[in-house]
Design an enzyme around this catalytic site. Structure first.
Site, PDB file in Angstrom:
ATOM      1  N   LEU A  32       0.817  -1.209   0.000  1.00  0.00           N
ATOM      2  CA  LEU A  32       0.000   0.000   0.000  1.00  0.00           C
ATOM      3  C   LEU A  32       0.854   1.263   0.000  1.00  0.00           C
ATOM      4  O   LEU A  32       2.037   1.234   0.363  1.00  0.00           O
ATOM      5  CB  LEU A  32      -0.904   0.008   1.230  1.00  0.00           C
ATOM      6  CG  LEU A  32      -1.957  -1.105   1.325  1.00  0.00           C
ATOM      7  CD1 LEU A  32      -2.581  -1.095   2.716  1.00  0.00           C
ATOM      8  CD2 LEU A  32      -3.021  -0.936   0.249  1.00  0.00           C
ATOM      9  N   SER A  33       0.257   2.374  -0.376  1.00  0.00           N
ATOM     10  CA  SER A  33       0.916   3.672  -0.243  1.00  0.00           C
ATOM     11  C   SER A  33       1.223   3.905   1.235  1.00  0.00           C
ATOM     12  O   SER A  33       0.365   3.707   2.096  1.00  0.00           O
ATOM     13  CB  SER A  33      -0.005   4.779  -0.761  1.00  0.00           C
ATOM     14  OG  SER A  33       0.586   6.050  -0.595  1.00  0.00           O
ATOM     15  N   GLY A  36       6.046   1.713   3.213  1.00  0.00           N
ATOM     16  CA  GLY A  36       7.487   1.757   3.443  1.00  0.00           C
ATOM     17  C   GLY A  36       8.293   1.118   2.331  1.00  0.00           C
ATOM     18  O   GLY A  36       9.469   0.811   2.514  1.00  0.00           O
ATOM     19  N   LYS A  37       7.686   0.946   1.163  1.00  0.00           N
ATOM     20  CA  LYS A  37       8.362   0.305   0.033  1.00  0.00           C
ATOM     21  C   LYS A  37       9.613   1.062  -0.386  1.00  0.00           C
ATOM     22  O   LYS A  37      10.697   0.484  -0.493  1.00  0.00           O
ATOM     23  CB  LYS A  37       7.408   0.198  -1.169  1.00  0.00           C
ATOM     24  CG  LYS A  37       6.145  -0.594  -0.916  1.00  0.00           C
ATOM     25  CD  LYS A  37       5.257  -0.648  -2.148  1.00  0.00           C
ATOM     26  CE  LYS A  37       4.780   0.722  -2.613  1.00  0.00           C
ATOM     27  NZ  LYS A  37       3.942   1.426  -1.601  1.00  0.00           N
ATOM     28  N   SER A  38       9.459   2.353  -0.660  1.00  0.00           N
ATOM     29  CA  SER A  38      10.585   3.161  -1.136  1.00  0.00           C
ATOM     30  C   SER A  38      11.665   3.298  -0.073  1.00  0.00           C
ATOM     31  O   SER A  38      12.863   3.261  -0.377  1.00  0.00           O
ATOM     32  CB  SER A  38      10.098   4.550  -1.573  1.00  0.00           C
ATOM     33  OG  SER A  38       9.242   4.461  -2.692  1.00  0.00           O
ATOM     34  N   SER A 105       1.558  -1.576  -7.299  1.00  0.00           N
ATOM     35  CA  SER A 105       1.215  -2.737  -8.139  1.00  0.00           C
ATOM     36  C   SER A 105       0.144  -3.597  -7.474  1.00  0.00           C
ATOM     37  O   SER A 105       0.430  -4.693  -6.990  1.00  0.00           O
ATOM     38  CB  SER A 105       2.462  -3.563  -8.468  1.00  0.00           C
ATOM     39  OG  SER A 105       3.280  -3.781  -7.339  1.00  0.00           O
TER      40      SER A 105
END
Length: 205
Positions: A32-33, A36-38, A105
């Site tokens: 989700l936005s 903490g992906k980035s 995604s």
């Protein structure tokens, strides 16, 4: 397409990988936005870079400044956005790089479609599984507030579904534990599957 023939390069992926001392892969961070992906992908790239590995990070916001600046946020445009990113990532993997991609995604079909472009073992799905409640609390870009008010439509997790991976190679909830520990888990995994070698990983904090 009948007059277009694939040109074989005199230097192949194996030779590029050997030169760099690593096995190229694509790590696909999905979630989700605000999950903490980035942040996680960026910290991993920094750790790998400092240890002497060859990497590149593709970020969801950054590609929309150039490669995908002509696309909006309709279902069709989102699909095309990920298709382009998948093709670029494939070229980078062919160049011998460890590629990190951080994109919401939201559908399994999209992610599985990108996985299918890579040989077995070269696509590593990292599900950043931070709960919606935590992501919404963080809301670094103020997007959840806008989505809740109706200012943004088709927002993943609020007015549009997110399909969690069924069998991701790795699952990390960034609301549990610290960033260094999470990066270490990723490093250990990449070492275990021989993407990177142990001599260099000893230098990774």
């Amino acid at each position: 397409m009948t007059n277009i023939v694939w040109h074989q390069h005199p230097v192949d992926q194996a030779a590029r990988a050997e030169q760099k001392g690593q096995n190229p892969v694509l790590l696909w961070f999905t979630g989700l936005s605000g999950a903490g992906k980035s942040t996680l992908a960026g910290a991993l790239e920094r750790a790998l870079f400092e240890a002497g590995f060859h990497t590149y990070l593709l970020d969801g916001d950054n590609v929309r400044h150039g490669l995908c600046k002509d696309l909006g946020f309709t279902v069709e445009d989102r699909d095309e956005n990920l298709r382009r990113v998948g093709e670029v990532a494939k070229l980078m993997v062919d160049a011998g790089l460890v590629v990190l991609s951080a994109f919401i995604s939201p559908t399994r079909e999209e992610r599985d479609g990108i996985r299918a472009r890579f040989p077995a073992g070269q696509f590593i799905e990292v599900h950043v599984s931070t709960p919606l409640s935590v992501c919404e609390q963080r809301d670094p870009k103020g997007l959840y507030v806008k989505a809740r008010s109706g200012e943004i439509s088709n927002f993943t997790g609020i007015s549009s579904p997110y399909e969690a991976p069924l069998a991701a190679e790795l699952t990390i909830d960034t609301s549990k534990g610290d960033l260094a520990t999470q990066v270490r888990a990723l490093i250990d995994y990449l070492t275990a599957i021989n993407v990177i070698n142990t001599d260099k990983t000893k230098t990774v904090a």
